[in-house]
Design a protein around this motif. Structure first.
Motif, short mmCIF file in Angstrom:
data_model
loop_
_atom_site.label_atom_id
_atom_site.label_comp_id
_atom_site.label_asym_id
_atom_site.label_seq_id
_atom_site.Cartn_x
_atom_site.Cartn_y
_atom_site.Cartn_z
N ALA A 96 70.13 21.63 34.19
CA ALA A 96 71.51 21.16 34.07
C ALA A 96 72.51 22.25 34.47
CB ALA A 96 71.80 20.69 32.65
N PHE A 97 72.21 23.50 34.12
CA PHE A 97 73.15 24.58 34.40
C PHE A 97 72.91 25.30 35.72
CE2 PHE A 97 74.32 24.09 29.99
CZ PHE A 97 75.66 24.43 30.00
N ARG A 130 62.92 19.80 26.94
CA ARG A 130 64.37 19.91 26.91
C ARG A 130 64.88 21.30 27.32
NH1 ARG A 130 64.73 14.99 27.75
NH2 ARG A 130 65.10 13.59 26.05
N ARG A 166 67.68 21.82 30.23
CA ARG A 166 68.97 22.50 30.11
C ARG A 166 69.16 23.53 31.22
NH1 ARG A 166 68.30 21.42 24.55
NH2 ARG A 166 66.98 23.21 24.15
N TRP A 172 68.03 12.21 34.27
CA TRP A 172 69.40 11.71 34.43
C TRP A 172 69.38 10.55 35.40
CZ3 TRP A 172 68.46 17.08 34.73
CH2 TRP A 172 68.90 17.80 33.62
N LEU A 181 71.42 14.54 27.92
CA LEU A 181 70.06 14.73 27.43
C LEU A 181 69.94 14.30 25.97
CD1 LEU A 181 69.15 18.21 28.90
CD2 LEU A 181 68.16 16.02 29.55
N ARG A 182 70.99 14.50 25.21
CA ARG A 182 70.97 14.18 23.77
C ARG A 182 71.11 12.68 23.52
NH1 ARG A 182 75.48 18.26 22.48
NH2 ARG A 182 74.57 20.12 23.35
N LEU A 184 75.84 17.01 31.84
CA LEU A 184 74.40 16.77 32.00
C LEU A 184 73.66 17.13 30.71
CD1 LEU A 184 73.82 18.13 35.62
CD2 LEU A 184 73.88 15.74 34.88
N THR A 185 74.06 18.19 30.05
CA THR A 185 73.41 18.59 28.80
C THR A 185 73.64 17.55 27.71
OG1 THR A 185 73.72 20.91 29.39
CG2 THR A 185 73.22 20.44 27.10
N ARG A 186 74.87 17.04 27.62
CA ARG A 186 75.15 15.99 26.62
C ARG A 186 74.35 14.73 26.90
NH1 ARG A 186 81.07 16.95 27.21
NH2 ARG A 186 81.39 18.80 25.98
N ALA A 232 77.93 20.75 34.08
CA ALA A 232 76.70 21.18 33.41
C ALA A 232 76.69 20.70 31.96
CB ALA A 232 76.56 22.69 33.48
N LEU A 233 77.83 20.79 31.29
CA LEU A 233 77.92 20.31 29.91
C LEU A 233 77.72 18.81 29.82
CD1 LEU A 233 80.87 22.50 28.60
CD2 LEU A 233 78.45 22.69 27.99
#
Length: 195
Positions: free
Chosen positions: A101-102, A94, A98, A135, A193-194, A189-191, A186-187
């Motif tokens: 993602a950013f 993870r 991240r 993703w 992941l969860r 994509l990060t969400r 980016a946020l």
């Protein structure tokens, strides 16, 4: 023919199984089950579609190295991670995800200060984003669109400036969107992941 019954899939899974011989049996079975599920969900039927799905998962050796590194059972896997190998496969780490993602958003923002460095980081970030199977295609398209918003907005701003139609309000809007759009992508994509 179901994708999971395809000879290419069988060879791929056998290769992953061989490469993960050092994993505990339960963890190995979980990894193979996750790979099977990912392949089945793809609904690939023909050879080309199956090859594409397998390529998205990553080379069996890379998938195994990532799983072994997570488990901490292989010096080879730790060495591969230490020299910069990007974990691939559905179980990639993870923290690395991240960063991926950013990275495109960071590249887009860097374009504001250094076009060459920003373009390079943006290209690398997008390549990593599209390479990882963490993703789905829709999320990857959103990540790509939001990361490339800065160059598009700069082009639009340049055209408006050349036409003499840029005032303080327009500059403010372009600035807010140039920063907000890539970060929101980016946020997102990060969400994802969860989820």
């Amino acid at each position: 023919m179901n994708a999971i019954d395809h000879p290419l899939v069988a060879a791929y899974l056998d290769s992953v199984a061989r490469e993960t011989a050092d994993l505990p049996a339960e963890r190995r079975a979980e990894l193979l089950a996750d790979l099977r599920e990912h392949i089945e969900v793809s609904e690939a039927r023909d050879d080309d579609a199956i090859r594409t799905v397998l390529a998205e998962l990553g080379e069996p050796r890379t998938v195994a190295a990532s799983a072994l590194a997570e488990e901490g059972t292989s010096t080879t896997a730790a060495t591969a991670t230490a020299v910069g190998a990007v974990p691939a496969g559905p179980l990639a780490g993870r923290p690395a995800a991240r960063v991926i993602a950013f990275l495109p958003a960071l590249g887009g923002l860097l374009i504001l200060g250094s076009p060459f460095a920003g373009t390079l980081v943006l290209a690398i970030g997008l390549a990593l984003l599209w390479r990882t199977p963490l993703w789905d295609a829709r999320q990857k398209r959103i990540g790509t669109a939001t990361a490339t918003a800065v160059p598009v907005l700069l082009l639009l701003g340049g055209l408006l400036l050349a036409a003499g139609r840029v005032g303080p309000l327009e500059l403010l809007v372009i600035g807010v969107f140039s920063i907000g759009v890539p970060l929101s992508g980016a946020l997102l994509l990060t969400r994802a992941l969860r989820a």
